[in-house]
Design a protein around this motif. Structure first.
Motif, PDB file in Angstrom:
ATOM      1  N   LEU A  47       0.836  -1.208   0.000  1.00  0.00           N
ATOM      2  CA  LEU A  47       0.000   0.000   0.000  1.00  0.00           C
ATOM      3  C   LEU A  47       0.870   1.257   0.000  1.00  0.00           C
ATOM      4  CD1 LEU A  47      -2.675  -1.180   2.624  1.00  0.00           C
ATOM      5  CD2 LEU A  47      -2.760  -1.415   0.124  1.00  0.00           C
ATOM      6  N   GLY A  48       1.997   1.176  -0.690  1.00  0.00           N
ATOM      7  CA  GLY A  48       2.876   2.330  -0.808  1.00  0.00           C
ATOM      8  C   GLY A  48       3.899   2.460   0.303  1.00  0.00           C
ATOM      9  N   LEU A  49       3.772   1.634   1.333  1.00  0.00           N
ATOM     10  CA  LEU A  49       4.695   1.720   2.472  1.00  0.00           C
ATOM     11  C   LEU A  49       5.872   0.765   2.296  1.00  0.00           C
ATOM     12  CD1 LEU A  49       2.029   1.607   5.339  1.00  0.00           C
ATOM     13  CD2 LEU A  49       3.160   3.645   4.414  1.00  0.00           C
ATOM     14  N   ASP A  98      -1.616   1.344  14.123  1.00  0.00           N
ATOM     15  CA  ASP A  98      -1.519   2.794  13.928  1.00  0.00           C
ATOM     16  C   ASP A  98      -0.107   3.321  14.214  1.00  0.00           C
ATOM     17  OD1 ASP A  98      -4.246   2.879  13.316  1.00  0.00           O
ATOM     18  OD2 ASP A  98      -4.799   3.143  15.425  1.00  0.00           O
ATOM     19  N   LYS A  99       0.482   2.859  15.327  1.00  0.00           N
ATOM     20  CA  LYS A  99       1.823   3.344  15.686  1.00  0.00           C
ATOM     21  C   LYS A  99       2.876   2.783  14.737  1.00  0.00           C
ATOM     22  CE  LYS A  99       0.984   3.131  20.677  1.00  0.00           C
ATOM     23  NZ  LYS A  99       1.630   2.671  21.927  1.00  0.00           N
ATOM     24  N   ILE A 101       2.530   2.057  11.686  1.00  0.00           N
ATOM     25  CA  ILE A 101       2.466   2.773  10.405  1.00  0.00           C
ATOM     26  C   ILE A 101       3.402   3.982  10.419  1.00  0.00           C
ATOM     27  CG2 ILE A 101       0.959   4.206   8.941  1.00  0.00           C
ATOM     28  CD1 ILE A 101      -1.339   2.260   9.639  1.00  0.00           C
ATOM     29  N   ALA A 102       3.523   4.620  11.583  1.00  0.00           N
ATOM     30  CA  ALA A 102       4.410   5.794  11.665  1.00  0.00           C
ATOM     31  C   ALA A 102       5.845   5.423  11.298  1.00  0.00           C
ATOM     32  CB  ALA A 102       4.346   6.403  13.067  1.00  0.00           C
ATOM     33  N   LEU A 105       5.993   5.116   7.621  1.00  0.00           N
ATOM     34  CA  LEU A 105       5.875   6.427   6.956  1.00  0.00           C
ATOM     35  C   LEU A 105       7.202   7.190   7.015  1.00  0.00           C
ATOM     36  CD1 LEU A 105       2.340   7.648   8.121  1.00  0.00           C
ATOM     37  CD2 LEU A 105       2.995   6.919   5.816  1.00  0.00           C
ATOM     38  N   VAL A 106       7.861   7.152   8.170  1.00  0.00           N
ATOM     39  CA  VAL A 106       9.159   7.835   8.275  1.00  0.00           C
ATOM     40  C   VAL A 106      10.140   7.231   7.280  1.00  0.00           C
ATOM     41  CG1 VAL A 106      11.168   8.202   9.759  1.00  0.00           C
ATOM     42  CG2 VAL A 106       8.867   8.547  10.671  1.00  0.00           C
ATOM     43  N   THR A 108       9.499   5.354   4.568  1.00  0.00           N
ATOM     44  CA  THR A 108       9.094   5.527   3.175  1.00  0.00           C
ATOM     45  C   THR A 108       9.331   6.966   2.726  1.00  0.00           C
ATOM     46  OG1 THR A 108       7.419   3.821   3.524  1.00  0.00           O
ATOM     47  CG2 THR A 108       7.193   5.185   1.549  1.00  0.00           C
ATOM     48  N   GLY A 109       9.019   7.920   3.613  1.00  0.00           N
ATOM     49  CA  GLY A 109       9.255   9.317   3.278  1.00  0.00           C
ATOM     50  C   GLY A 109      10.723   9.580   2.984  1.00  0.00           C
ATOM     51  N   ASN A 112      11.731   7.645  -0.310  1.00  0.00           N
ATOM     52  CA  ASN A 112      11.186   8.289  -1.506  1.00  0.00           C
ATOM     53  C   ASN A 112      11.930   9.591  -1.812  1.00  0.00           C
ATOM     54  OD1 ASN A 112       9.373   6.219  -1.588  1.00  0.00           O
ATOM     55  ND2 ASN A 112       7.532   7.486  -1.513  1.00  0.00           N
ATOM     56  N   LYS A 123      18.055   6.751  11.547  1.00  0.00           N
ATOM     57  CA  LYS A 123      17.216   7.808  12.113  1.00  0.00           C
ATOM     58  C   LYS A 123      16.190   7.219  13.091  1.00  0.00           C
ATOM     59  CE  LYS A 123      13.923  11.390  11.398  1.00  0.00           C
ATOM     60  NZ  LYS A 123      13.679  12.686  10.834  1.00  0.00           N
ATOM     61  N   LEU A 124      15.541   6.142  12.687  1.00  0.00           N
ATOM     62  CA  LEU A 124      14.534   5.520  13.550  1.00  0.00           C
ATOM     63  C   LEU A 124      15.168   5.031  14.850  1.00  0.00           C
ATOM     64  CD1 LEU A 124      12.557   3.627  10.758  1.00  0.00           C
ATOM     65  CD2 LEU A 124      11.597   5.394  12.262  1.00  0.00           C
ATOM     66  N   GLN A 127      15.965   7.955  17.118  1.00  0.00           N
ATOM     67  CA  GLN A 127      14.762   8.505  17.761  1.00  0.00           C
ATOM     68  C   GLN A 127      14.293   7.626  18.918  1.00  0.00           C
ATOM     69  OE1 GLN A 127      14.590  11.989  16.011  1.00  0.00           O
ATOM     70  NE2 GLN A 127      12.760  11.369  17.153  1.00  0.00           N
TER      71      GLN A 127
ATOM     72  N   LEU B  47       5.243  11.306   2.607  1.00  0.00           N
ATOM     73  CA  LEU B  47       5.671  10.094   3.314  1.00  0.00           C
ATOM     74  C   LEU B  47       5.230   8.841   2.559  1.00  0.00           C
ATOM     75  CD1 LEU B  47       4.753  11.237   6.965  1.00  0.00           C
ATOM     76  CD2 LEU B  47       6.937  11.509   5.772  1.00  0.00           C
ATOM     77  N   CYS B  81      -1.259   7.337  15.082  1.00  0.00           N
ATOM     78  CA  CYS B  81      -0.122   7.291  14.159  1.00  0.00           C
ATOM     79  C   CYS B  81       0.640   8.605  14.201  1.00  0.00           C
ATOM     80  CB  CYS B  81      -0.600   6.994  12.742  1.00  0.00           C
ATOM     81  SG  CYS B  81       0.765   6.917  11.559  1.00  0.00           S
ATOM     82  N   ALA B  84       2.904   8.801  17.130  1.00  0.00           N
ATOM     83  CA  ALA B  84       4.071   7.936  16.928  1.00  0.00           C
ATOM     84  C   ALA B  84       5.009   8.540  15.884  1.00  0.00           C
ATOM     85  CB  ALA B  84       3.625   6.538  16.513  1.00  0.00           C
ATOM     86  N   THR B 108      -3.079   4.783  -2.617  1.00  0.00           N
ATOM     87  CA  THR B 108      -1.671   4.608  -2.974  1.00  0.00           C
ATOM     88  C   THR B 108      -1.405   3.183  -3.431  1.00  0.00           C
ATOM     89  OG1 THR B 108      -1.120   6.299  -1.336  1.00  0.00           O
ATOM     90  CG2 THR B 108       0.694   4.956  -2.172  1.00  0.00           C
ATOM     91  N   GLY B 109      -1.996   2.226  -2.717  1.00  0.00           N
ATOM     92  CA  GLY B 109      -1.826   0.830  -3.113  1.00  0.00           C
ATOM     93  C   GLY B 109      -2.318   0.590  -4.528  1.00  0.00           C
ATOM     94  N   ASN B 112       0.001   2.557  -7.043  1.00  0.00           N
ATOM     95  CA  ASN B 112       1.307   1.910  -7.191  1.00  0.00           C
ATOM     96  C   ASN B 112       1.189   0.623  -8.001  1.00  0.00           C
ATOM     97  OD1 ASN B 112       2.281   3.968  -5.639  1.00  0.00           O
ATOM     98  ND2 ASN B 112       3.172   2.691  -4.045  1.00  0.00           N
TER      99      ASN B 112
END
Lengths: 319, 319
Positions: A47-49, A98-99, A101-102, A105-106, A108-109, A112, A123-124, A127, B47, B81, B84, B108-109, B112
């Protein structure tokens, strides 16, 4: 600890079992002494992640954030996005918290925007306050394809969507030939201060094989002055977690610690097996591999630290 | 309603104000009569997610899921999210709600995997049970760049991150020349059953301009037998929401309904202004544009339906 502060240890790991031993090692060693390299061949784009299950498992485990009851993911996770994803008709077979996914996202961002997986991982980790070096095995994409009677399946589809049900006939690591080992990983394998290369109790076929098959790694491990020690992922014929034992049976191997030792073969200087498998020690030593027999089930933090200490002492005895 | 069941209405919209009128129109017309085209020039990739704020605002508003107090996003949203993401050092200036992320992941999925934005939008609308046709203005990427003294800013950075603070000197729509109007949008503009083209009360510069500047659209609107009617986004010199009035001042235009009418110029057959701006009606009619003066603030569902009815009746009178 017999390890001087200049000594370094390299740990190769996959998922949950490996992460437990890494946590133990992180308690025994100073941050700059430990380099952990995680498998990235079960990473996937969903899904893009950009999702890296093994890196995240190690990261969350080291940070004390992992969900110990479920055995994967983050403790105290919520699932509001997943519920909405289901309502929106999206794919929900991969359980995205949910968490969690963050994290994706970090990563993937950053990727990309042209940053490497290593940079995103660093970085992760920073943090999360981790002070050990956690590296992806490669910044180039490698993707495990599981060969089954019904055809090839991308690893996560086999592992999560199909719950490891299809019978496995082999594996293919897409992209492996062209992938370069992460540079710091390669430097560590060749580091004269290296005192142990530890293959964590992870799946030999889909977690460890991709790491050690990267160009130059098997050769580097063979020529390192540091002993190579594996901890058996098979205890009393079973895998503590995951499909390793099932895969061994489907590949017509006995699901035993001995068979794992034979699989790794002369890559190993030492092999750590569980006390329940003491009867296999002699056969493994006949392969020219030293054996340590100890309790290997790491049910507590104390168990993780004790196993790590024993593995480090064992490696010291093999220098 | 004076609209026969074969009659069709095309609504061009941007964000929140436009979505309110669209909701009113959806209550006045049968699903197959209404075609809504949303601006996609403020879409962005964030992201790794393909985010389409205007499409989502219309979609959530039509489905009754929008947060009416905040004026954007989903009602009952959670932010696990985002918390996080902040902990992980990610970018948090764009407020991603847990449920909202699911929309972006589905889109996005699909994209892509090679599906178009139209296909993703259709799927999301279907899952939400919407029976109107909601189309992106184009399946090709168009990106609004806001020109400021400090240089060009991508629209969402200007709008959300910088909270519209930078002084605007102009706009550039990256990709517009090569973008094709969404095929069904173009067919609708040219449809002989079309009875009204309604420009919703959205920002003329960054919501409406990209839509009508797509190749063939302005020409199609001019040659359509259906009247083109805009609803003023400026009431008593102010924008109900968003930076339209501020932009007009920075572009050395009076921030007035009249100035909006002058901006659209001979594209319009009719212009709907708020009763507070009744004094501008005469000047607008001198531009050759018919004027309807009614209450245009849509504070309730009833207000949205009433304005939609009045706009449809006005368009009928101009056929």
């Amino acid at each position: 600890m017999q390890f001087s502060s200049e000594s370094r240890v390299l740990a190769l790991t996959g998922g949950v079992g490996g992460a437990k031993l890494c946590l133990g090692l992180a308690h025994c060693l100073a941050g700059e002494q430990l380099c952990i390299v995680a498998n990235t061949a079960d990473d996937f784009e969903h899904l893009g992640l950009n999702i890296c299950p093994d890196l995240d498992t190690v990261m969350y485990t080291l940070a004390g954030l992992s969900d110990r009851e479920k055995g994967w993911g983050l403790a105290g996770e919520s699932w509001n996005c997943l519920s909405a994803l289901e309502a929106a008709g999206g794919e929900t077979w991969f359980l995205l918290g949910d968490k969690d996914i963050a994290t994706h996202l970090v990563r993937t961002g950053m990727m990309n925007a042209g940053r490497s997986l290593s940079e995103a991982t660093a970085k992760l980790c920073k943090q999360l306050g981790l002070n050990v070096s956690l590296l992806p095995m490669s910044d180039d994409p490698v993707r495990t394809m599981v060969q089954t009677a019904g055809g090839e399946l991308p690893f996560q589809e086999y592992f999560v969507r199909e719950r490891c049900a299809p019978e496995v006939s082999g594996f293919r690591f897409d992209g492996l030939e062209k992938a370069r080992p992460q540079p710091e990983f390669l430097r560590t394998v060749e580091d004269s201060a290296l005192r142990a290369i530890i293959i964590c109790p992870s799946n030999p076929f889909v977690s460890v094989e991709p790491i050690i098959s990267l160009p130059g790694i098997r050769e580097g491990m063979a020529s390192s002055q540091a002993p190579v020690i594996a901890v058996s992922p098979i205890v009393a014929g079973m895998a503590i977690k995951g499909p390793a034992a099932k895969m061994m049976q489907e590949l017509s191997m006995p699901s035993s610690a001995l068979a794992v030792a034979e699989y790794y073969g002369n890559l190993l200087d030492g092999f750590v097996i569980d006390e329940r498998d003491w009867a296999q020690a002699e056969a493994i030593e006949r392969l020219g591999i030293s054996v340590l027999v100890v309790p290997t089930i790491m049910n507590s933090l104390q168990g993780r630290i004790e196993l790590a200490e024993q593995v480090l002492e064992f490696s010291h005895s093999l220098m």
